[in-house]
Write an enzyme that holds these catalytic residues in place. Sequence first.
Site, mmCIF file in Angstrom:
data_model
loop_
_atom_site.group_PDB
_atom_site.id
_atom_site.type_symbol
_atom_site.label_atom_id
_atom_site.label_comp_id
_atom_site.label_asym_id
_atom_site.label_seq_id
_atom_site.Cartn_x
_atom_site.Cartn_y
_atom_site.Cartn_z
ATOM 1 N N THR A 129 0.961 -1.070 0.592
ATOM 2 C CA THR A 129 -0.511 0.171 0.149
ATOM 3 C C THR A 129 0.555 1.326 0.454
ATOM 4 O O THR A 129 0.484 1.631 -0.412
ATOM 5 C CB THR A 129 -1.250 -0.060 1.895
ATOM 6 N N LEU A 167 -6.381 -0.918 -1.916
ATOM 7 C CA LEU A 167 -5.462 -1.712 -2.525
ATOM 8 C C LEU A 167 -6.352 -2.869 -2.287
ATOM 9 O O LEU A 167 -6.176 -3.672 -2.959
ATOM 10 C CB LEU A 167 -4.872 -1.519 -1.937
ATOM 11 N N LEU A 180 -3.064 5.002 -1.044
ATOM 12 C CA LEU A 180 -4.104 4.336 -1.207
ATOM 13 C C LEU A 180 -4.391 3.775 -0.366
ATOM 14 O O LEU A 180 -5.048 3.169 0.286
ATOM 15 C CB LEU A 180 -4.118 4.182 -2.395
ATOM 16 N N HIS A 181 -3.537 2.927 -0.032
ATOM 17 C CA HIS A 181 -4.321 1.776 1.382
ATOM 18 C C HIS A 181 -5.292 1.185 1.270
ATOM 19 O O HIS A 181 -5.153 -0.185 0.762
ATOM 20 C CB HIS A 181 -3.831 2.523 2.641
ATOM 21 N N ASP A 182 -6.389 1.414 1.872
ATOM 22 C CA ASP A 182 -7.597 0.629 2.225
ATOM 23 C C ASP A 182 -8.238 0.724 0.463
ATOM 24 O O ASP A 182 -8.290 -0.806 0.575
ATOM 25 C CB ASP A 182 -8.598 1.242 2.215
#
Length: 311
Positions: A190, A234, A230-232
């Site tokens: 992420t 992904l 973008l973390h979440d």
Amino acid sequence: MRTLIFDTDIGVDDAFALAFAARTQRLLGITTVFGNVAVGQAVKNARLFCEKMQIDVPIYRGCSRPLALTPSEPAKLHGEDGLGDAFVNPYSDIAPGAVQFIIDSVRAQPHEITLVAIGPLTNIASAINQAPDIIPLVKELVIMGGAFGTDGHSGNVTPFAEFNIWKDPHAADQVLSSALNVVVIPLDVTHNVLISSEEVHQLNQPVLSAIVRPFLAYSLQKEGFDGMALHDTLAIAWLCQPEAFRLVQSPLRVITEGIACGQTVRKIGPLASREDPFHHLPTQRIALGVDAALVRNRFLCTLSDRNGSPP
Ligand code: BDR
Ligand code: CA
């Protein structure tokens, strides 16, 4: 397109992921959990964000504290209210129970439901503890969480621990060592998928532009980058573009105490030790590589309503 239960402690990057999921998947329900914010605030945030983005999906209230640890402070990078303090929130924090909703839904649609968990894993652990029969009935559980040290991407709360796992390491250890069909999307990937603040605003999504400000400010101050990981999102990208990810497979555990509390550890090769903490554990899939350009492109095109090239 999958049928999803979207489990979230809804903060800024969770909201981006929800907007992406609403455009690419079939949302059955949003289950909230403490984490970035208290669970009551997460219910209110989910309602507010869904209303602003015209996402029509039922919202449930989940766990308010970790299974065993004393609750810790909410995150601050998402603003005081978790959604950038951008809007007055008139919504109620009362909602039907999330854990029962997960159990009932999986039983009602065996092998059909994908769980996406982008906050602490307390709701998921509670569901499988209360109803172990659902474990083989879940199609897939996609988790944003953990850190395995690839390219130096270790923890973001401590040098060892990623936020979602650190918030409830006991729940994470139960879930990751269970027989659920898990894929883990950790910081290792992420942190490699970034969008600039200019790209965020070019999406022409006023709600996203409004909520993102503290998140961008934190990233600029902490990492010197004028943009965001973008973390979440992904976790949803995995559903849209599995070919963009490089996976490894190994049994997993989570450290639940001491200075490395919240660290995710995987078994690499045969052990030379006398004790085997991975004994009889199932193998899980972990994403350690990602084609960032592919994922960025799909996300930017989807959110800006363009087919083909991003704005
Ligand atoms: C995770 O921490 C949270 O603050 C984000 O929403 C994301 O789920 C990244 O470590
Ligand atoms: Ca999150």
